[in-house]
Write a protein that holds these residues in place. Structure first.
Motif: not given
Length: 423
Positions: A76-85
């Motif tokens: 969660n960087t600068s409000g940008y959420e991301r899932v890494w697979d």
């Protein structure tokens, strides 16, 4: 002439020569001889046969390695959420024996080809004359246009804009969740000399066991599934430290097999080594620390080519297979025994040196060991009609008569044996 040739051939084919033996009764020399022989015997049995396995032939394996990563990360960087697979954080994705797991990154989104100012510290300038048109700098991002940008006091470049700013590395690492990822290693080896094939999925490993096991050097040393955090710990590093800027870890799969035993005892052992840096070394004295690389994802937006650039910091894993199989073979066994028997001659050489050059009665021992031929005297004896064997008997008695009287010390006693000493 013909008789001489016939006699020479007859002597060559029908005569046998044997060394003259002298039995020396001397305690000091006897002890030295036995100690040397005991040392040689210990070397042959202990080193050649027990430690070096000189009775076995050896072979190394032809190996194949397959890997598979599992785990999901979240950022969660600068409000940008991301899932890494797995498809996002493993490079390359083919399951090779050498791969990189991303643990930290710097992302530059929306880059497109154009003109923009360089980063501060790269191409600093005070006027356009400081920016040579068409020039490149090794640490720069593009080709200089000859313009000095007043707002940044850096040269303008033709590059992917905006240029990447990698001065600040995220701390703590963005993908600390990588500590809980798991690595599955499947390794098969073949020893072609012995026709033996083995896999690290040994007889005791089945589907149920793999589904619930996790490698532990004491509890589960044969489990082929490894937690990344455990691998880093066993290699001597702290996961947070190495995850920030990356590094390299070697996983050694070691096969040491004695094929004279049950084949089921041929099992792998796993070892982990830090291939980059020294865990005990201070950070401020390290040069070019970590492991990183860049890759870009290109796309089209409003008919303009753009890209997202990632500077990836990751842990590089190199899986190395070491193998050695042994099995009994009569040829190396006989070779080892023959070389050992030859080494026993060292005792004879040393004892001869002691007898002939170090002991006080060395002249006496020389007379016992060597038989001297006096050609003129032999001719005189023949002219007097004496038999040659009688002459040598008289000469031997004369030599013994010159030796001082026999001592009561057992170290001074000597006896000689041999067919040529009979009277």
């Amino acid at each position: 002439m013909r008789n001489q040739i016939t006699n020479a051939l007859s002597d060559f084919f029908f005569e046998y020569e044997t060394p003259r033996q002298v039995l020396v009764r001397n305690r000091r020399v006897g002890v030295v001889c036995r100690l040397i022989q005991l040392g040689v015997l210990a070397y042959i049995i202990g080193w050649v046969f027990i430690y070096e396995k000189g009775y076995q032939s050896t072979d190394t394996a032809i190996s194949s390695v397959f890997t598979k990563m599992k785990g999901v990360g979240y950022t969660n960087t600068s409000g940008y959420e991301r899932v890494w697979d797995v498809a996002d954080y493993v490079f390359p994705s083919q399951g090779d024996s050498s791969f990189v797991v991303m643990t930290n990154y710097i992302i530059t989104e929306g880059q497109m080809m154009g003109k923009c100012p360089e980063l501060e510290g790269k191409h600093n300038c005070s006027s356009d004359s400081d920016c040579e048109v068409g020039a490149f700098k090794r640490t720069g991002h593009g080709q200089m246009t000859g313009v000095c940008v007043n707002s940044t006091k850096t040269c303008e470049v033709l590059a992917w804009c905006p240029v990447e700013d990698d001065h600040s590395i995220p701390d703590p690492p963005l993908l600390m969740s990588a500590e809980n990822y798991t690595l599955f290693i499947k390794n098969s080896v073949t020893f072609p000399l012995f026709g033996v094939k083995r896999s690290n999925l040994v007889e005791s490993i089945d589907g149920d066991y793999i589904g619930k096991c996790l490698y532990d050097p004491k509890k589960d040393p044969l489990c082929p599934i490894f937690k990344l955090g455990d691998i880093i710990k066993l290699s001597g590093f702290n996961f947070k430290t190495i995850a920030k800027e990356g590094g390299a870890i070697g996983i050694v799969v070691e096969w040491t097999c004695n094929l004279d035993m049950d084949i089921k005892q041929c099992e792998p052992e796993y070892h982990f080594h830090a291939l980059y840096g020294n865990p005990g070394e201070k950070e401020d004295v390290k040069a070019s620390v970590g492991y990183n690389f860049r890759y870009a994802k290109h796309y089209m937006e409003d008919k303009i080519q753009k890209r997202t650039l990632l500077k990836v910091f990751g842990i590089r894993f190199d899986i190395i297979v070491q193998s050695l199989a042994r099995k009994f073979d009569i040829i190396p066994t006989l070779t080892a025994i023959g070389s050992g028997v030859g080494i026993f001659g060292v005792a004879t050489v040393v004892c001869d040196l002691v007898l002939l050059y170090l002991l006080p009665k060395r002249e006496f021992y020389k007379n016992m060991k060597f038989k001297y031929t006096d050609t003129p005297a032999q001719q005189d004896s023949e002219s007097l009609g004496l038999d040659t064997s009688v002459y040598y008997t008289i000469e031997a008695n004369a030599r013994q008569a010159q030796v001082p009287g026999k001592s009561n010390d057992p170290d001074s006693e000597a006896a000689i044996t041999g067919s040529d000493e009979k009277k």
